[in-house]
Motif scaffolding. Structure first.
Motif, PDB file in Angstrom:
ATOM      1  N   ASP A  41       6.960  -6.476   4.333  1.00 12.30           N
ATOM      2  CA  ASP A  41       8.234  -6.214   5.179  1.00 12.30           C
ATOM      3  C   ASP A  41       7.858  -4.854   6.012  1.00 12.30           C
ATOM      4  O   ASP A  41       8.948  -4.411   6.726  1.00 12.30           O
ATOM      5  CB  ASP A  41       9.068  -5.614   3.799  1.00 12.30           C
ATOM      6  N   SER A  42       6.718  -4.773   6.254  1.00 10.16           N
ATOM      7  CA  SER A  42       6.386  -3.369   7.262  1.00 10.16           C
ATOM      8  C   SER A  42       6.588  -3.986   8.608  1.00 10.16           C
ATOM      9  O   SER A  42       6.358  -5.033   9.023  1.00 10.16           O
ATOM     10  CB  SER A  42       4.984  -3.089   7.052  1.00 10.16           C
ATOM     11  N   PRO A  43       6.978  -3.021   9.484  1.00 11.62           N
ATOM     12  CA  PRO A  43       7.171  -3.288  11.016  1.00 11.62           C
ATOM     13  C   PRO A  43       5.636  -3.460  11.628  1.00 11.62           C
ATOM     14  O   PRO A  43       5.615  -4.012  12.619  1.00 11.62           O
ATOM     15  CB  PRO A  43       8.017  -2.142  11.405  1.00 11.62           C
ATOM     16  N   ILE A  44       4.840  -2.895  10.837  1.00 11.63           N
ATOM     17  CA  ILE A  44       3.401  -3.042  11.311  1.00 11.63           C
ATOM     18  C   ILE A  44       3.007  -4.465  11.080  1.00 11.63           C
ATOM     19  O   ILE A  44       3.217  -5.141  10.294  1.00 11.63           O
ATOM     20  CB  ILE A  44       2.350  -2.237  10.413  1.00 11.63           C
ATOM     21  N   PRO A  45       2.430  -5.090  12.476  1.00  9.39           N
ATOM     22  CA  PRO A  45       1.910  -6.456  12.286  1.00  9.39           C
ATOM     23  C   PRO A  45       0.980  -6.805  11.153  1.00  9.39           C
ATOM     24  O   PRO A  45       0.005  -6.210  10.954  1.00  9.39           O
ATOM     25  CB  PRO A  45       1.416  -6.842  13.468  1.00  9.39           C
ATOM     26  N   ASN A  46       1.386  -7.734  10.189  1.00 13.08           N
ATOM     27  CA  ASN A  46       0.617  -8.062   9.100  1.00 13.08           C
ATOM     28  C   ASN A  46       0.688  -9.480   8.817  1.00 13.08           C
ATOM     29  O   ASN A  46       1.408 -10.156   9.286  1.00 13.08           O
ATOM     30  CB  ASN A  46       0.937  -7.134   7.787  1.00 13.08           C
ATOM     31  N   THR A  47      -0.645  -9.632   7.753  1.00 13.85           N
ATOM     32  CA  THR A  47      -0.558 -11.110   7.376  1.00 13.85           C
ATOM     33  C   THR A  47      -0.310 -10.966   5.869  1.00 13.85           C
ATOM     34  O   THR A  47      -1.299 -10.222   5.108  1.00 13.85           O
ATOM     35  CB  THR A  47      -2.134 -11.873   7.641  1.00 13.85           C
ATOM     36  N   ASN A  48       0.761 -11.448   5.169  1.00 15.72           N
ATOM     37  CA  ASN A  48       1.001 -11.238   3.723  1.00 15.72           C
ATOM     38  C   ASN A  48       0.802 -10.101   3.298  1.00 15.72           C
ATOM     39  O   ASN A  48       0.144  -9.786   2.265  1.00 15.72           O
ATOM     40  CB  ASN A  48       0.124 -12.442   3.057  1.00 15.72           C
ATOM     41  N   GLY A  49       1.185  -8.934   4.011  1.00 14.97           N
ATOM     42  CA  GLY A  49       0.969  -7.432   3.866  1.00 14.97           C
ATOM     43  C   GLY A  49      -0.022  -6.990   4.267  1.00 14.97           C
ATOM     44  O   GLY A  49      -0.097  -5.472   4.300  1.00 14.97           O
ATOM     45  N   ILE A  50      -1.217  -7.442   4.758  1.00 12.28           N
ATOM     46  CA  ILE A  50      -2.502  -6.857   5.229  1.00 12.28           C
ATOM     47  C   ILE A  50      -2.374  -6.653   6.744  1.00 12.28           C
ATOM     48  O   ILE A  50      -2.215  -7.527   7.331  1.00 12.28           O
ATOM     49  CB  ILE A  50      -3.461  -7.515   4.784  1.00 12.28           C
ATOM     50  N   ARG A  51      -2.588  -5.454   7.235  1.00 14.29           N
ATOM     51  CA  ARG A  51      -2.505  -4.961   8.467  1.00 14.29           C
ATOM     52  C   ARG A  51      -3.250  -5.912   9.305  1.00 14.29           C
ATOM     53  O   ARG A  51      -4.632  -5.903   9.151  1.00 14.29           O
ATOM     54  CB  ARG A  51      -2.301  -3.582   9.080  1.00 14.29           C
ATOM     55  N   ASN A  52      -2.767  -6.496  10.594  1.00 17.86           N
ATOM     56  CA  ASN A  52      -3.662  -7.357  11.373  1.00 17.86           C
ATOM     57  C   ASN A  52      -4.534  -6.550  12.212  1.00 17.86           C
ATOM     58  O   ASN A  52      -5.552  -7.130  12.601  1.00 17.86           O
ATOM     59  CB  ASN A  52      -2.773  -8.198  12.486  1.00 17.86           C
ATOM     60  N   ASP A  53      -4.424  -5.557  12.711  1.00 20.68           N
ATOM     61  CA  ASP A  53      -5.122  -4.796  13.691  1.00 20.68           C
ATOM     62  C   ASP A  53      -6.686  -4.095  13.028  1.00 20.68           C
ATOM     63  O   ASP A  53      -7.321  -4.329  13.572  1.00 20.68           O
ATOM     64  CB  ASP A  53      -4.738  -3.509  14.154  1.00 20.68           C
ATOM     65  N   VAL A  54      -6.358  -3.919  11.767  1.00 19.48           N
ATOM     66  CA  VAL A  54      -7.627  -3.416  11.092  1.00 19.48           C
ATOM     67  C   VAL A  54      -8.404  -4.698  10.717  1.00 19.48           C
ATOM     68  O   VAL A  54      -9.615  -4.694  10.887  1.00 19.48           O
ATOM     69  CB  VAL A  54      -7.219  -2.575   9.636  1.00 19.48           C
ATOM     70  N   VAL A  55      -7.828  -5.725  10.305  1.00 10.99           N
ATOM     71  CA  VAL A  55      -8.340  -6.963   9.986  1.00 10.99           C
ATOM     72  C   VAL A  55      -9.246  -7.619  11.416  1.00 10.99           C
ATOM     73  O   VAL A  55     -10.532  -7.687  11.147  1.00 10.99           O
ATOM     74  CB  VAL A  55      -7.567  -8.088   9.511  1.00 10.99           C
ATOM     75  N   ALA A  56      -8.721  -7.544  12.485  1.00 10.59           N
ATOM     76  CA  ALA A  56      -9.364  -7.940  13.523  1.00 10.59           C
ATOM     77  C   ALA A  56     -10.569  -6.996  13.985  1.00 10.59           C
ATOM     78  O   ALA A  56     -11.647  -7.468  14.341  1.00 10.59           O
ATOM     79  CB  ALA A  56      -8.428  -7.764  14.655  1.00 10.59           C
ATOM     80  N   ALA A  57     -10.637  -5.763  13.860  1.00 10.93           N
ATOM     81  CA  ALA A  57     -11.694  -5.009  14.153  1.00 10.93           C
ATOM     82  C   ALA A  57     -12.645  -5.130  13.036  1.00 10.93           C
ATOM     83  O   ALA A  57     -13.831  -5.027  13.505  1.00 10.93           O
ATOM     84  CB  ALA A  57     -11.180  -3.549  14.102  1.00 10.93           C
ATOM     85  N   LEU A  58     -12.339  -5.207  11.815  1.00 13.65           N
ATOM     86  CA  LEU A  58     -13.330  -5.337  10.877  1.00 13.65           C
ATOM     87  C   LEU A  58     -14.195  -6.657  11.184  1.00 13.65           C
ATOM     88  O   LEU A  58     -15.354  -6.828  10.958  1.00 13.65           O
ATOM     89  CB  LEU A  58     -12.978  -5.298   9.409  1.00 13.65           C
ATOM     90  N   LYS A  59     -13.721  -7.767  11.314  1.00 13.14           N
ATOM     91  CA  LYS A  59     -14.221  -9.137  11.795  1.00 13.14           C
ATOM     92  C   LYS A  59     -15.015  -8.772  12.759  1.00 13.14           C
ATOM     93  O   LYS A  59     -16.248  -9.277  12.501  1.00 13.14           O
ATOM     94  CB  LYS A  59     -13.060 -10.285  12.035  1.00 13.14           C
ATOM     95  N   LYS A  60     -14.458  -8.288  13.902  1.00 14.21           N
ATOM     96  CA  LYS A  60     -15.531  -7.852  14.962  1.00 14.21           C
ATOM     97  C   LYS A  60     -16.692  -7.479  14.802  1.00 14.21           C
ATOM     98  O   LYS A  60     -17.764  -7.652  15.232  1.00 14.21           O
ATOM     99  CB  LYS A  60     -14.703  -7.406  15.978  1.00 14.21           C
ATOM    100  N   MET A  61     -16.599  -6.502  13.791  1.00 15.60           N
ATOM    101  CA  MET A  61     -17.762  -5.552  12.866  1.00 15.60           C
ATOM    102  C   MET A  61     -18.562  -6.440  12.463  1.00 15.60           C
ATOM    103  O   MET A  61     -19.744  -5.905  11.921  1.00 15.60           O
ATOM    104  CB  MET A  61     -17.307  -4.462  12.525  1.00 15.60           C
TER     105      MET A  61
END
Ligand code: AHR
Length: 497
Positions: A41-61
């Protein structure tokens, strides 16, 4: 004075396991909650509760493996508290880390989902300190059993029919300290007992990990290897870079006196001695090097940022941390015959984090950029190099000016990482490329540097320390000459035709 490196481009010394570039996420401070998990329910963009910005950065790495749920938390964690409907999950006090309420909203299902999003291997750390053999055994059954079994049915009831694949499983954490204050003789026996019930179900094969020593505790390594080497696939090593005089005064992450630059890097370089000496003990019991040494906690550890919860271990991250990471990763590359995995502590908002967040804002730290630049070494062939470095003397500390490692990837590209540890002077390096038969060699490079010893990124200025193209080199025949600015990390890529 010139530093000299010979890169024997045709002499391979081993394979750099991608897991050397692994990470660690604990229920500590704002690592899991806010850093990774914000809830659906967070206003921070997320996928099933996990924040998208952090996931994208970690995948790039290209994060290859992630350890969870601790750390000290692992030996207080009871996995059944973290499954089922979230609103019904037990709440507990996180006694190790800040005494805050842990609502268990992030549990096994959420962690496995995170790893699926990141496309990385999960590394689960089980509870020996305050758990039971049955609890550990059932966790493995819950995650990996396919068919009719009480735990597989419980998993299905919680919405997951397919078992997960779990390769890496740790039997306890720091059992010489927060994980039960045990003697190595006692832990080695407990390890033998607990691991017996960590079963392989179906085609899932578990890589069993025994809790290894703290820093230079060679007695722990000797005893553990002697008593239990037949029962393990890997053992661990924990070593943190502490700059100050004691754990009470570890020094500040920013605004530190200049002499702490060399002290910090010297402490980071101490990893080499630890790897050599622990490997020598392991060699006695495992000369074929079947057993991995996993440095599953490492990194810089400073005093927390003023005004933050001391139990949250939140610290800024500067170019000094980037150098500490880069020289440590060079050491892991060079010792890839024994070091099969390493996990930087910790992923987000804790200790030497690669990412910091503040509400919906996120920044990449200088350490992130090192991992991103060094990802080219993942699964590559380690090349033989010989380095003759100048020595830098500051405040009675003597450190080498240069740290380096080199590898060749499966497309034949050669990557040379170079660190100038000197915070005051440029470093000239002459690199002889031996064994190259091809006519044409093309060189490109990336550099990370800063204009002051505590250069770092802030939420207002997130790109103050960021990689840039590196062009300060000349190539004449097989001699590559580079000029490295002070306190910099450079990765060169050589392609041949
Ligand atoms: O990373 C922080 C803590 O350091 C971990 O929980 C523990 O294993 C180590 O002492």
């Amino acid at each position: 004075m010139t530093n000299r490196i010979t890169v024997n481009t045709d002499r391979v010394k081993g394979t750099i396991n991608r897991n050397i570039y692994g990470h660690f996420s604990e229920h500590l401070g704002r690592c899991i909650y806010e850093g990774l998990w914000v809830g659906e329910d967070s206003p921070i963009p997320n996928t099933n509760g996990i924040r998208n910005d952090v996931v994208a950065a970690l995948k790039k790495m290209k994060i290859p493996v992630l350890r969870w749920p601790g750390g000290c938390f692992a030996d207080e964690y009871h996995w059944k508290d973290g499954i089922g409907p979230r609103e019904l999950r037990k709440r507990m006090i996180n006694t190790h880390w800040g005494g805050v309420v842990e609502n268990n909203h992030f549990g096994t299902h959420e962690f496995m989902m995170l790893c699926e999003l990141l496309e990385c291997e999960p590394y689960i750390n089980g509870n020996v300190g305050s758990g039971t053999v049955q609890e550990m055994s059932e966790w493995v059954e819950y995650m990996t059993f396919e068919g009719v079994s009480p735990m597989a049915e419980l998993r299905e009831a919680n919405g997951r029919t397919e078992p997960w694949k779990v390769k890496y499983f740790g039997v306890g954490n720091e059992n010489w300290g927060c994980g039960g204050n045990m003697r190595p003789e006692y832990y080695a026996d407990l390890y033998r007992q607990f691991q017996t019930y960590v079963r392989n179900y179906g085609d899932n094969r578990i890589h069993k990990i025994a809790c290894g020593p703290n820093g230079d505790d060679y007695h722990w390594m000797e005893t553990l290897m002697k008593q239990a080497h037949r029962f393990m696939d890997s053992t661990t090593l924990h070593y943190y870079t502490i700059t100050g005089d004691s754990w009470q005064e570890k020094g500040a992450a920013t605004g530190f006196p200049e002499e702490q630059w060399s002290r910090t890097l010297k402490q980071a370089l101490y990893m080499e001695e630890l790897l050599v000496k622990h490997s020598a003990i392991m060699d006695q019991y495992d000369p074929e090097k079947r057993i991995g040494l996993l440095v599953d906690e490492w990194g810089t550890w400073y005093d927390v940022e003023p005004g933050t919860n001391p139990g949250f271990l939140y610290q800024q991250n500067t170019i000094r941390d980037a150098l500490a990471a880069a020289i440590t990763l060079n050491l892991f590359n060079q010792h890839c015959d024994r070091v099969q995995m390493a996990n930087l502590a910790q992923l987000v908002n804790v200790l030497q984090a690669v990412i910091l967040t503040e509400g919906e804002k996120m920044l990449l730290t200088p350490t992130y950029h090192v991992f991103d630049m060094y990802k080219v070494h993942q699964d590559a062939q380690l090349l033989d190099i010989h380095l003759t470095s100048q020595v830098v003397k500051n405040d009675k500390q003597a450190i080498p000016q240069i740290s380096s490692s080199a590898s060749k990837d499966d497309e034949g590209r050669i990557h040379i990482s170079l660190c100038n540890l000197d915070h005051q002077s440029n470093a000239a390096v002459e690199i002889e490329l031996r064994g190259l038969v091809e006519d044409k060699v093309k060189v490109v490079g990336t550099i990370l540097s800063a204009d002051k010893v505590d250069g770092h990124n802030t939420f207002e200025h997130p790109d103050q320390v960021a990689p840039a193209a590196f062009t300060a080199f000349t190539l004449e025949g097989r001699i590559l000459r580079v000029d490295l600015v002070p306190m910099s990390v450079t990765v060169l890529e050589l392609t041949t035709e």
